[in-house]
Design a protein around this motif. Structure first.
Motif, PDB file in Angstrom:
ATOM      1  N   MET A  80       0.852  -1.185   0.000  1.00 22.01           N
ATOM      2  CA  MET A  80       0.000   0.000   0.000  1.00 22.01           C
ATOM      3  C   MET A  80       0.891   1.239   0.000  1.00 22.01           C
ATOM      4  SD  MET A  80      -2.838  -1.300   2.797  1.00 22.01           S
ATOM      5  CE  MET A  80      -3.902   0.107   2.565  1.00 22.01           C
ATOM      6  N   ARG A  81       0.361   2.334  -0.468  1.00 23.68           N
ATOM      7  CA  ARG A  81       1.153   3.560  -0.574  1.00 23.68           C
ATOM      8  C   ARG A  81       1.377   4.156   0.812  1.00 23.68           C
ATOM      9  NH1 ARG A  81       0.649   6.089  -6.193  1.00 23.68           N
ATOM     10  NH2 ARG A  81      -0.440   4.476  -7.395  1.00 23.68           N
ATOM     11  N   ASN A  82       2.600   4.068   1.265  1.00 19.93           N
ATOM     12  CA  ASN A  82       2.970   4.605   2.574  1.00 19.93           C
ATOM     13  C   ASN A  82       4.307   5.316   2.411  1.00 19.93           C
ATOM     14  OD1 ASN A  82       4.119   4.842   5.257  1.00 19.93           O
ATOM     15  ND2 ASN A  82       2.484   3.474   5.956  1.00 19.93           N
ATOM     16  N   GLU A  83       4.257   6.621   2.320  1.00 25.21           N
ATOM     17  CA  GLU A  83       5.462   7.408   2.034  1.00 25.21           C
ATOM     18  C   GLU A  83       6.540   7.211   3.094  1.00 25.21           C
ATOM     19  OE1 GLU A  83       7.813   9.592  -0.327  1.00 25.21           O
ATOM     20  OE2 GLU A  83       5.699   9.228  -0.823  1.00 25.21           O
TER      21      GLU A  83
ATOM     22  N   TYR B  37       8.065   3.792   2.803  1.00 27.82           N
ATOM     23  CA  TYR B  37       8.820   3.691   1.548  1.00 27.82           C
ATOM     24  C   TYR B  37      10.203   4.328   1.712  1.00 27.82           C
ATOM     25  CZ  TYR B  37      10.413   4.358  -3.204  1.00 27.82           C
ATOM     26  OH  TYR B  37      11.188   4.360  -4.341  1.00 27.82           O
TER      27      TYR B  37
ATOM     28  N   SER C 186       9.830   8.929  -4.553  1.00 27.78           N
ATOM     29  CA  SER C 186       8.599   8.930  -3.755  1.00 27.78           C
ATOM     30  C   SER C 186       7.841   7.634  -3.959  1.00 27.78           C
ATOM     31  CB  SER C 186       7.706  10.114  -4.127  1.00 27.78           C
ATOM     32  OG  SER C 186       7.175   9.927  -5.431  1.00 27.78           O
ATOM     33  N   VAL C 187       6.943   7.357  -3.048  1.00 28.19           N
ATOM     34  CA  VAL C 187       6.165   6.132  -3.152  1.00 28.19           C
ATOM     35  C   VAL C 187       5.220   6.188  -4.352  1.00 28.19           C
ATOM     36  CG1 VAL C 187       4.275   6.872  -1.627  1.00 28.19           C
ATOM     37  CG2 VAL C 187       4.825   4.445  -1.815  1.00 28.19           C
ATOM     38  N   ASP C 188       4.683   7.370  -4.660  1.00 29.15           N
ATOM     39  CA  ASP C 188       3.797   7.492  -5.828  1.00 29.15           C
ATOM     40  C   ASP C 188       4.550   7.176  -7.119  1.00 29.15           C
ATOM     41  OD1 ASP C 188       1.576   8.127  -4.337  1.00 29.15           O
ATOM     42  OD2 ASP C 188       1.876  10.296  -4.486  1.00 29.15           O
TER      43      ASP C 188
ATOM     44  N   PHE D  20       5.183   3.386  -7.290  1.00 33.11           N
ATOM     45  CA  PHE D  20       4.004   2.611  -7.665  1.00 33.11           C
ATOM     46  C   PHE D  20       3.671   2.812  -9.146  1.00 33.11           C
ATOM     47  CE2 PHE D  20       3.555   1.449  -3.404  1.00 33.11           C
ATOM     48  CZ  PHE D  20       2.473   0.602  -3.226  1.00 33.11           C
ATOM     49  N   THR D  21       3.869   4.028  -9.644  1.00 34.59           N
ATOM     50  CA  THR D  21       3.618   4.289 -11.062  1.00 34.59           C
ATOM     51  C   THR D  21       4.544   3.459 -11.946  1.00 34.59           C
ATOM     52  OG1 THR D  21       2.887   6.546 -10.575  1.00 34.59           O
ATOM     53  CG2 THR D  21       3.566   6.074 -12.837  1.00 34.59           C
TER      54      THR D  21
ATOM     55  N   GLN E 265       8.816  -1.935  -6.385  1.00 32.03           N
ATOM     56  CA  GLN E 265       8.624  -2.085  -4.947  1.00 32.03           C
ATOM     57  C   GLN E 265       9.377  -3.325  -4.477  1.00 32.03           C
ATOM     58  OE1 GLN E 265       4.209  -2.826  -5.634  1.00 32.03           O
ATOM     59  NE2 GLN E 265       4.558  -4.207  -3.894  1.00 32.03           N
TER      60      GLN E 265
END
Length: 416
Positions: A263-266, A269, A289-291, A294-295, A299
């Protein structure tokens, strides 16, 4: 002359009594939360061995022993219950609002039927296993044989205290701790809603559930009580009901990975995922960054996560994060004699049993949820990408938790 001497004696006695009151009335938030004047619910009656005769010795009473004796006169041994309940002041506007706004749910259920023998035996078996393994050398792990006094203050941050009901809860992340923290907030009445205590656990926002200001933990005692902190901890450990919840250690790791890295967790990450990507995934410059990660579909895998846990450099850099730190390091089961050991695998039965023992089952219910629950049956699939040798090393790392809390060695994962 005699009158002056008597006056000085009364002044001295009054001063000593005020010092005792300042120390004993440890909750300095407000008069409505003073421990000695708040009726508390007793914990389970735990049988105590008959006292052993001691040789007669002459000892000068210490200041701390006087404090302990002062506390004990208000408490029934082993329960945390006042021997003489002080009536609640009905003139309190806040108390009246609380009663008007809240009607206890399931009030008909409280203590009407005895707890099933199976549940009592389950708890006895779990407590006995802890005592036996802590008393012998069949399980060895760092810190096992130290005393409670030797535990650093920073390692006591998972022990939440509720003085209103005489409860101490050691929370273990990824073992329904969010909902148990909600229960503790409701019981301690530390969250007000329109002038009355919040009574619905699920209505408490997640950001408040994990806000450290909402919970009074043992590691905060030093700031509040100074040199008396450790002594007061021991008094509460002796008098209060102590509980924790655990789960299969490998399943807990899967749950931690799913929650923090799928899951997105800055924060996680930057602190952990980037390290794993650099060390084990051939990513010398991982996404910033985590975004972005994920893009790009970048991961760390579950296998990378296990490598991270087994890497000696990990603990050299910093202690394990609480989400994958071993339970014996979070809750100190060989220094603290827990009255109740719950398992996530039997969470509903254990929660209902515990709330009845605490005599608060007419005040609050444990919120249950199956959302995103990691199942034990998934272990084989998750560990299929982890080399067999790494699995065995991981078991050694978490073996104390497996054995202390009665979880079977995962033979199918370790003997392929």
């Amino acid at each position: 002359m005699g009158t002056s001497r008597m006056f000085h004696i009364f002044v001295a006695l009054g001063s000593a009594f005020m010092i005792l009151l300042i120390i004993i009335y440890w909750d300095d938030v407000g008069a409505s939360h003073l421990y000695l004047y708040t009726p508390v619910s007793p914990g389970p009656k735990v049988p105590h061995p008959p006292p052993q005769p001691r040789p007669h010795t002459t000892r000068t009473p210490s200041f701390l022993s006087d404090i302990d004796a002062f506390v004990n006169q208000f408490l029934e041994p082993g329960t945390g219950e006042p021997t003489d309940t002080v009536p609640v002041d009905s003139s309190s506007n806040q108390s009246e609002k609380s009663e008007e706004r809240y009607i206890p749910r399931r009030e008909w259920k409280i203590h009407l039927t005895p707890v099933a023998a199976e549940l009592r035996e389950r708890q006895e078996k779990r407590r006995r296993l802890l005592q036996e393994l802590c008393a012998n050398d069949s399980v060895v792990f760092p810190g096992k044989n130290r005393s409670f006094d030797d535990i650093p203050n920073k390692e006591l941050d998972h022990l939440i205290v509720d003085d209103r009901h005489g409860i101490i809860y050691c929370y273990v992340p990824k073992v329904a701790c969010s909902n148990w923290k909600r229960i503790m907030i409701v019981l301690s009445e530390s969250l007000q809603q329109e002038g009355a205590p919040q009574r619905d656990p699920l209505a408490i926002p997640r950001d408040l559930v994990h806000n450290t200001s909402m919970h009074f933990t043992f590691n905060k005692f030093w700031k509040r009580y100074g040199k008396f902190a450790k002594h007061l901890m021991k008094v509460k450990l002796k008098k209060y009901t102590k509980f924790l919840f655990v789960r299969d250690p490998f399943v807990r790791l899967i749950s931690a990975y799913r929650n923090k890295f799928e899951m997105r967790n800055e924060d996680f990450y930057r602190r952990f995922a980037q390290v794993m990507l650099r060390r084990y995934a051939n990513q010398p410059t991982p996404p910033a960054s985590v975004d972005e990660a994920f893009t790009l579909g970048v991961q760390p895998s579950f296998s990378h996560f296990i490598q991270y846990l087994l890497d000696p450099q990990t603990e050299k850099d910093m202690p394990f994060n609480e989400h994958w730190r071993q339970v014996y390091r979070l809750c100190h089961p060989c220094q603290i004699q827990y009255d109740f050991v719950g398992h996530l695998e039997t969470a509903e039965e254990d929660a209902e049993h515990l709330l009845r023992l605490l005599r608060v089952d007419n005040v609050v219910e444990f919120p249950t949820s199956q959302r995103n629950l990691t199942a034990s049956s998934w272990e084989t699939d998750w560990f299929s990408t982890v080399p067999i040798q790494a699995r065995r090393e991981l078991y050694k790392l978490y073996e104390p938790d497996f054995r202390l809390f009665g979880y079977d060695r995962p033979e199918s994962l370790l003997n392929e």
